[in-house]
Enzyme design. Sequence first.
Site, PDB file in Angstrom:
ATOM      1  N   SER A  18     -12.039  18.107 -34.426  1.00  0.00           N
ATOM      2  CA  SER A  18     -11.973  18.739 -33.101  1.00  0.00           C
ATOM      3  C   SER A  18     -11.444  17.786 -32.036  1.00  0.00           C
ATOM      4  O   SER A  18     -10.292  17.395 -32.066  1.00  0.00           O
ATOM      5  CB  SER A  18     -13.352  19.276 -32.739  1.00  0.00           C
ATOM      6  OG  SER A  18     -13.312  19.938 -31.503  1.00  0.00           O
ATOM      7  N   ASP A  62      -8.122  21.565 -26.978  1.00  0.00           N
ATOM      8  CA  ASP A  62      -8.634  20.397 -27.702  1.00  0.00           C
ATOM      9  C   ASP A  62      -7.902  20.294 -29.051  1.00  0.00           C
ATOM     10  O   ASP A  62      -6.984  21.079 -29.326  1.00  0.00           O
ATOM     11  CB  ASP A  62     -10.167  20.467 -27.861  1.00  0.00           C
ATOM     12  CG  ASP A  62     -10.618  21.440 -28.916  1.00  0.00           C
ATOM     13  OD1 ASP A  62      -9.921  22.445 -29.131  1.00  0.00           O
ATOM     14  OD2 ASP A  62     -11.669  21.206 -29.553  1.00  0.00           O
TER      15      ASP A  62
HETATM   16 MG    MG Z   1     -12.696  21.974 -31.152  1.00  0.00          MG
END
Ligand code: MG
Length: 455
Positions: free
Chosen positions: A102, A245
Site C-alpha cells: 500500500s 496511494d
Molecule cells: Mg492502500
Amino acid sequence: MTQQNTVPRLFGTNGVRGVVNTEEMDCEFAMRLGMAIGTFMKGAVFVGTDARTSNEMLKSACMAGIMATGCDVLDCGVVPTPTIQFAVKSNDMAGGVMITASHNPPEFNGVKCVDPDGTEMARENEQRIEEIFHTEGFYRADWRGIGSKDDFDRAIPDYIDGIVARTDVEGIRKANLRVALDCGNGAGGNVSPRLLERLGVRYVTLNADPNGAFPGHNSEPTPENAKDLVEFVKAGGFDLGILHDGDADRTIFVDENGSYMHGDRSLAIAAQYECASRNGGLVVTPVSSSKCVEDAVKIAGGSMMYTKVGSPVVARAMMAHSAIFGGEENGGLIFPELQYCRDGAMAAAKMIEIIAMNGALSEIDAGIPAYSQYKTKTPCPDKMKDSVHAKLLEDEGSDNVDTTDGLKIFLDDGWVLVRPSGTEPIFRIFSEAKTPDRAREIAESYKKRVAEAIA
Ligand code: MG
C-alpha cells in the site's frame, strides 16, 4: 480485548507486511504463505501486484505455493487492489491475492487476501490461514492435480467499465472540467488515466508510470507527498487534484485553489452527496472519524452508524445494514453500488461527478462544519490495558461513552477516543473540538488520566 487465538498473528489490519528479503517477507515466506492460502481457498485465485521492485519475485513464489495445493492462478499483472477485488467478485473466484504494501516505504512489501465476495478477507479466514501456515497443514496436490497459471488481461478494462457504468458521464462531459492526477508511481497509473479519458475530462498526469523506486515521492498520500500536485493545481487552473496511494485503494483530493483536503473532508463531502442523491440512507464509518461526517450526512437527511477501526469492519457492517456509503478518513471511500471495498479510482470518478453537479470543491467544503483534531499516545503495558479501560469507564459512567472500539467519550464541546493499540504497548488518544487549543487540552487531560490509572 484479549487475543482469542494462540497462533502467532501474520495479518495486520491490512494484510501481511514486512521488509523485503528479510525473513518476514522473502521468497520462502511468500511461497509458504501461498501454500497456506491455496489450502484454505481450494479453487481458482486471482493474483495481482502494485508497482514495487520485489513484486515479480514475491508473486512468483506465492503463485508457486498456491499451485502446489492444486489451485489455478490467474495473473492480473500490475493493478490497484480494488481492481483485483472487483475481478474476484465479478468472476466467481475462490479468492484473490494482492502483493502490495500500500503506502509503506519502497523497501516494504506485503500480501493481502480477498474473500470470494471481493471484500478484504474477514479476520476469521485470516486466522484459518495463519493456523495452516504455522502448523504446516498444507494440502499437497499429486502430480496430476498441480494448479495451472494463466494471464488474465480483462481485470483493468472490466473494472473501468464497472466504474463508468455507475458514473454520470454525460453530466461530467458537460461540465468540461480540468483535472490533475498524481498516481505516485503506484498501480493507479495503469487505471486512472484511462478512466479520466473515458469520463471526458481534460487531464494532466504526474508520476503516472508504475515504478517501484517511487521517483516522484513516497506512496503515502500525505500533505508532504502532495506538494508537487498542490503546486501544479495552483499554477494550472485545475478544478481538482487527485492523489492515489501505492495500490490506489485510497484517494486524497486537492481543491481548485490548490488546498490539500484532509480525508475527513472528502469522506464528508462524498457521504453528503450519496445521501442527497437518494434522499437519505445509512453511512458507516469508524468511531475515530470526525463529526463533520455525521454533520454532512444529517444535512442531507441520512443516518450514521459507527464501527470499530479498520476498513474490513466498515465494509462488512455496510453489507449487513444495506448502507449506501461508507469509508475511512484516510481517503478510503467505499461505494457499495460498485463494490464493498475502499476504491481509489471510483472515489476519483465520484468526486469529479460531485464537482460537475455541484460546482467548486472549496465551496462544497465550506458548507460542512469544521473541527480541529489532536492526536497523542501514552505508554501502557499490554497486561494493564484491560484494567485501565475498566477504570476509565467506571470514572466516566456509561451515559456519554461509546465502547465500540476503546472508549469514545462525548463531552459538551467535543469528544475523545482512548484506544489501546493492538500492536504496541500504548494507548492512542484522539480528540476533536471546535478549536485546536481545546482539542489539545481534551487529549492531554485524558493522557494524564491513563497515566494515573496505571500508577
Ligand atoms: Mg492502500
